[in-house]
Design an enzyme around this catalytic site. Structure first.
Site, mmCIF file in Angstrom:
data_model
loop_
_atom_site.group_PDB
_atom_site.id
_atom_site.type_symbol
_atom_site.label_atom_id
_atom_site.label_comp_id
_atom_site.label_asym_id
_atom_site.label_seq_id
_atom_site.Cartn_x
_atom_site.Cartn_y
_atom_site.Cartn_z
ATOM 1 N N ASP A 130 115.053 14.637 75.012
ATOM 2 C CA ASP A 130 113.997 15.411 74.340
ATOM 3 C C ASP A 130 113.774 16.793 74.968
ATOM 4 O O ASP A 130 112.768 17.449 74.671
ATOM 5 C CB ASP A 130 112.676 14.625 74.399
ATOM 6 C CG ASP A 130 112.621 13.519 73.347
ATOM 7 O OD1 ASP A 130 112.833 13.827 72.161
ATOM 8 O OD2 ASP A 130 112.381 12.353 73.732
ATOM 9 N N GLU A 135 107.658 22.721 74.615
ATOM 10 C CA GLU A 135 106.203 22.872 74.501
ATOM 11 C C GLU A 135 105.451 21.795 75.284
ATOM 12 O O GLU A 135 104.370 22.045 75.827
ATOM 13 C CB GLU A 135 105.778 22.768 73.031
ATOM 14 C CG GLU A 135 104.275 22.695 72.860
ATOM 15 C CD GLU A 135 103.828 22.556 71.425
ATOM 16 O OE1 GLU A 135 104.275 21.622 70.738
ATOM 17 O OE2 GLU A 135 103.034 23.388 70.998
ATOM 18 N N ASP A 136 106.030 20.601 75.341
ATOM 19 C CA ASP A 136 105.297 19.490 75.947
ATOM 20 C C ASP A 136 105.228 19.565 77.473
ATOM 21 O O ASP A 136 104.467 18.836 78.087
ATOM 22 C CB ASP A 136 105.930 18.160 75.509
ATOM 23 C CG ASP A 136 105.741 17.943 74.023
ATOM 24 O OD1 ASP A 136 104.635 18.241 73.524
ATOM 25 O OD2 ASP A 136 106.696 17.526 73.350
ATOM 26 N N ARG A 155 110.407 11.580 79.743
ATOM 27 C CA ARG A 155 110.329 13.033 79.623
ATOM 28 C C ARG A 155 109.802 13.708 80.888
ATOM 29 O O ARG A 155 109.736 14.942 80.957
ATOM 30 C CB ARG A 155 109.459 13.410 78.416
ATOM 31 C CG ARG A 155 110.000 12.859 77.096
ATOM 32 C CD ARG A 155 109.456 13.606 75.903
ATOM 33 N NE ARG A 155 109.732 15.031 76.011
ATOM 34 C CZ ARG A 155 109.192 15.955 75.221
ATOM 35 N NH1 ARG A 155 108.376 15.592 74.262
ATOM 36 N NH2 ARG A 155 109.481 17.226 75.384
ATOM 37 N N ARG A 200 99.986 10.072 74.200
ATOM 38 C CA ARG A 200 100.642 10.777 75.304
ATOM 39 C C ARG A 200 99.672 11.445 76.297
ATOM 40 O O ARG A 200 100.066 11.757 77.414
ATOM 41 C CB ARG A 200 101.560 11.872 74.730
ATOM 42 C CG ARG A 200 102.647 11.373 73.789
ATOM 43 C CD ARG A 200 103.742 10.629 74.524
ATOM 44 N NE ARG A 200 104.729 10.091 73.603
ATOM 45 C CZ ARG A 200 105.793 10.760 73.164
ATOM 46 N NH1 ARG A 200 106.004 12.003 73.563
ATOM 47 N NH2 ARG A 200 106.645 10.188 72.351
ATOM 48 N N HIS A 230 101.030 14.189 68.074
ATOM 49 C CA HIS A 230 100.223 15.096 68.902
ATOM 50 C C HIS A 230 99.117 15.756 68.085
ATOM 51 O O HIS A 230 99.208 15.824 66.855
ATOM 52 C CB HIS A 230 101.113 16.220 69.457
ATOM 53 C CG HIS A 230 102.101 15.796 70.485
ATOM 54 N ND1 HIS A 230 103.449 16.077 70.379
ATOM 55 C CD2 HIS A 230 101.952 15.136 71.658
ATOM 56 C CE1 HIS A 230 104.084 15.602 71.441
ATOM 57 N NE2 HIS A 230 103.201 15.018 72.231
ATOM 58 N N CYS A 317 107.036 22.871 68.950
ATOM 59 C CA CYS A 317 107.573 22.072 70.064
ATOM 60 C C CYS A 317 108.739 22.730 70.790
ATOM 61 O O CYS A 317 108.990 22.436 71.959
ATOM 62 C CB CYS A 317 108.092 20.730 69.584
ATOM 63 S SG CYS A 317 107.251 20.057 68.210
#
Ligand code: CIR
Length: 335
Positions: A130, A135-136, A155, A200, A230, A317
């Protein structure tokens, strides 16, 4: 001096009681900007210096200036060949064509560059499926950056290559256990930060973020999200004080004081749009919602990210877009 009128097509400045400067950005030959001023050379030879300290609405002028957009950085990371092994929460696994995803992503990066961003590729992370969804891994504010602790264990290693790069631009804070936070759950609208409590992101991370950002004048609000990955699957910013929202996944009442455009009910995935300066990057798949945005005056640049959508990704993202200069090194607008 106050900029009296300003839109993406032009500017009109009253520089003194007696003189008016008018122009269209498309007539602009060259723009150079420093933290103190924007120098504009028009194709006809005229030159104007906009001293930001003299402007009552410097932020507004900067936001419409091509020079300002050139001062945006976009962190991106190429698609991992292991993308098909991505995390999935709300959609069923389908086969993903890596090459197609790779080229769709490349077109997205080109678009960011066309919109004036200085694109900064992060070191590829081929083993992390991923890792394209940068962005995460972080939240970048004008004053500081927050490196997250992603909710999905698979991740967590993505952040190690992001942290040192962000330190070149901002002081960095790092979310620690038991906090978990995905950048996709963090929606910044001016000095209000909305954090989605999703599968998350948790309250422990919210409290850490609150401690870091409140001294810089931000207010943190938690928002319940249901039915999507999200908060930014359900709500994103498409203009100043203007959000695009899917009301089935988040209650628009959470955003009191902000304008809301609702997605077309047949396009539940359409609430994710990426604002870059005065334009918005938006998936070509959602034409009915696009019409709603354009009717409201939002300038859209369409992009096909359908292959990344199979990995539950969307337009926000795949990048972290922020002003190159931190608030500490820019001239603040007059109070
Ligand atoms: C994940 O489930 O973590 C990835 N497959 C998709 C992440 C998308 N990121 C985002 O919306 N900010």
């Amino acid at each position: 001096m106050r900029c009296r009128e300003l839109d993406p097509r032009g500017f009109l400045l009253r520089t003194t009681m007696f003189r008016t400067v008018r122009g269209r950005w498309r007539d602009v030959d060259k723009v150079s900007d420093t933290p103190q001023a924007i120098d504009v050379a028009l194709a006809g030879g005229a030159r104007h210096r906009l001293n930001l300290a003299d402007l009552e609405n410097a932020e507004e002028v900067c936001a419409a200036s091509p020079g300002y957009r050139r001062s945006l950085v976009a962190l991106v990371r190429e698609v991992s060949p292991r993308l098909a092994a991505c995390e999935l929460t709300h959609i069923a696994r389908q086969s993903i064509d890596y090459e197609r995803a790779y080229f769709q992503h490349a077109a997205y990066v080109d678009l960011l560059a066309c919109l004036g961003c200085a694109v900064r590729p992060l070191r590829p992370a081929p083993d992390l499926p991923d890792s394209v969804f940068v962005e995460d891994t972080a939240v970048v504010l004008d004053e500081l950056a927050i490196v997250t602790r992603p909710g999905a264990v698979s991740r967590r290693a993505e952040t190690t290559t992001v942290d040192p790069v962000l330190r070149e631009y901002r002081p960095v804070r790092v979310v620690t256990a038991p906090g978990t936070l995905d950048g996709g759950d963090v929606l910044v609208a001016g000095k209000r930060i909305f954090i989605g409590l999703s599968s998350r992101s948790n309250q422990a991370a919210v409290e850490q973020v609150r401690c870091w950002v409140e001294p810089a004048g931000y207010q943190v609000h938690t928002v319940a999200v249901a039915g999507c990955l999200h908060l930014k699957s359900a709500a994103t910013e498409v203009g100043d004080r203007l959000l695009l929202v899917n009301p089935a996944w988040v209650d628009p009442a959470a955003f009191a004081g902000l304008g809301v455009i609702e997605v077309d009910p047949d396009e539940p995935q359409a609430a994710n749009a990426l604002r870059v300066g005065d334009a918005v990057i938006f998936p070509t798949a959602f034409s009915a919602t696009r019409r709603r945005l354009e009717t409201a005056g939002v300038v859209i640049h369409g992009i096909d990210l359908s292959e990344l959508a199979k990995a539950e990704g969307a337009v926000t993202c795949c990048s972290l877009v922020f002003l190159k200069a931190s608030a500490a090194t820019r001239t603040p607008p007059p109070a």
